[in-house]
Design an enzyme around this catalytic site. Structure first.
Site, PDB file in Angstrom:
ATOM      1  N   HIS A 121      46.908  68.259  49.168  1.00  0.00           N
ATOM      2  CA  HIS A 121      46.978  67.059  48.326  1.00  0.00           C
ATOM      3  C   HIS A 121      45.614  66.359  48.251  1.00  0.00           C
ATOM      4  CE1 HIS A 121      51.220  67.296  50.028  1.00  0.00           C
ATOM      5  NE2 HIS A 121      51.458  67.291  48.721  1.00  0.00           N
ATOM      6  N   LEU A 173      51.461  64.000  53.094  1.00  0.00           N
ATOM      7  CA  LEU A 173      50.231  64.598  52.562  1.00  0.00           C
ATOM      8  C   LEU A 173      49.572  65.554  53.550  1.00  0.00           C
ATOM      9  CD1 LEU A 173      48.697  61.387  50.961  1.00  0.00           C
ATOM     10  CD2 LEU A 173      50.207  63.098  49.916  1.00  0.00           C
TER      11      LEU A 173
END
Lengths: 281, 281
Positions: free
Chosen positions: A37, A33
């Site tokens: 995100h 991530l």
């Protein structure tokens, strides 16, 4: 935060949420991530009672010579970031859970997948459309959140949802960028220091194109040439494609009459980066 | 009984049923109902609170030289039969409602669609898989009911549901037959009197095959030859295929070791009929 590894597990959880009339937002990711995100998570957090993040490096959307094996993975780190950003449930299945023996179904969105990244990565969008259909059926979200960095992917998923009458609202969220303009990507970790520096040319070239449009340029080839020459001025950049296409059909254009998508894919060393900008007329 | 012509209309109805916690059974049909369809309705009636029947002659599952244009249609008659059998809601959309301009998504189940009717009718099962996926998303049934006459179709739909994690239980129901054995089909109305008489050979040949199996014959080619010669004894019959394949993978077999599918397609004049029997060892 709950971590589910199996379809049964998350299915039971979703069922109980449904009984409580909770709305569910899904943020599909391949993990590793970054702030992009987390922007999606925060958006989902605002819209839905429960935020589900899927973390699944989907083998069927990688070509045989692509980086499926080496794609960065770190579930521990991802879990911490996700929880902090407000994720309630992570769904992180193994490949065998999603594609058991005998799996043989695919979902295809035609035409708009023949161009841009679809032309460069045959089968990529079939893999995306299939796994997203599966995730929607498993999680049954009210809304799903996707980043505009994969603009073509957003169009494919919107087409899929409309054509197959899938009852999920697709929310697309602007590209998250580094301070110097580089679009956030899990693949940015592959870049050497000099490649990272060189990659700034991408967002710079997009901004210059928008400037030209603001100055009244409407000739597509002229705008495209400008972007090409800007990128070619960077010796480490090898262009895969630079194209300007209609929204949402991704048709060829000669003249800019309406907003259109300027999309590009460029390699730095072995790392293929994509970026795009919606040119506003 | 309610008749819905649009997706919005039935969507609203389904939503209200969901709030009341009603279970929904779907019987997908192409209309021109016969006793086979009504058997499915009665089965659905027993299992679910609400029975939805879709009536849609789906153009994408017909080949360019097939009978899409001439396929028999009679919504008035169908409505009466459906209501009498216990249908609560008919969903009968126009083609443009299901396939609006710009439609470009398809669902494909591979391998098991390369044989039998899939080999004879390229694209047929892609059309079936796509429209069934749409119907499932539109009606969101708990269960859906299909006749075993289209045995390969049942396997395709079970594969689709498993692979795409669609939350619908598939119930398959034995073939309904005329007293003389002919499998019920909307296409039987095409048959001339002599063709109708000749078509009895199909169920007769299937029964003879099962007899052979009961007598201990296990050689696939021997059983197949028997069926072929039985059908060839009928001058009006032109064989499209006669095959014995494994369940559920439809693989080639040499020796009958387990239950297997004996399936056939035979033309009488311009009318192509199918029939099948699960050979029990």
């Amino acid at each position: 935060m709950r971590l589910c590894k199996t379809i049964n597990e998350i299915g039971a959880l979703i069922k109980s949420l449904r009984i409580e009339n909770k709305t569910v937002g899904l943020v599909p990711t391949m993990g590793y991530l970054h702030e992009g995100h987390l922007t999606l998570v925060r958006e989902a957090r605002q819209c839905c009672d429960v935020v589900v993040m899927s973390i699944f490096v989907n083998p069927t959307q990688f070509g045989p010579k692509e980086d499926f094996g080496s794609y960065p993975r770190d579930l521990q780190r991802d879990s911490e970031l996700a929880e902090e950003a407000g994720v309630d449930i992570i769904f992180a299945p193994e490949v065998e859970e999603m594609y058991p023996r005998g799996f043989r179904t695919s979902v295809d969105v035609e035409e708009i997948t023949d161009v841009l990244c679809g032309a460069a990565r045959p089968g990529h969008f079939r893999g995306v459309a299939t796994v997203v259909t599966k995730l929607f059926n498993i999680v049954q979200p009210d809304m799903a959140f996707f980043g505009q960095k994969d603009y073509q992917q957003v169009l494919v998923i919107k087409g899929l949802v409309r054509d197959l009458n899938i009852n999920v609202k697709i929310i697309d969220v602007p590209i998250a960028r580094e301070l110097d303009g580089l679009a956030l990507s899990s693949r940015n970790v592959y870049l050497s220091k000099s490649e990272r520096e060189a990659a700034k040319v991408l967002s710079r070239s997009l901004a210059k194109a928008q400037e030209q449009v603001a100055n009244g340029v409407r000739d597509i080839e002229k705008i495209r040439e400008l972007v090409l020459s800007e990128i070619e001025s960077e010796p480490l950049a090898r262009i895969d494609y630079v194209e300007i296409r209609s929204i949402p059909d991704l048709k060829d254009l000669k003249v800019l009459e309406d907003r259109a998508l300027l999309a590009l894919a460029v390699k730095f060393g072995n790392t293929r980066l994509i970026d795009n900008k919606v040119l506003e007329v």
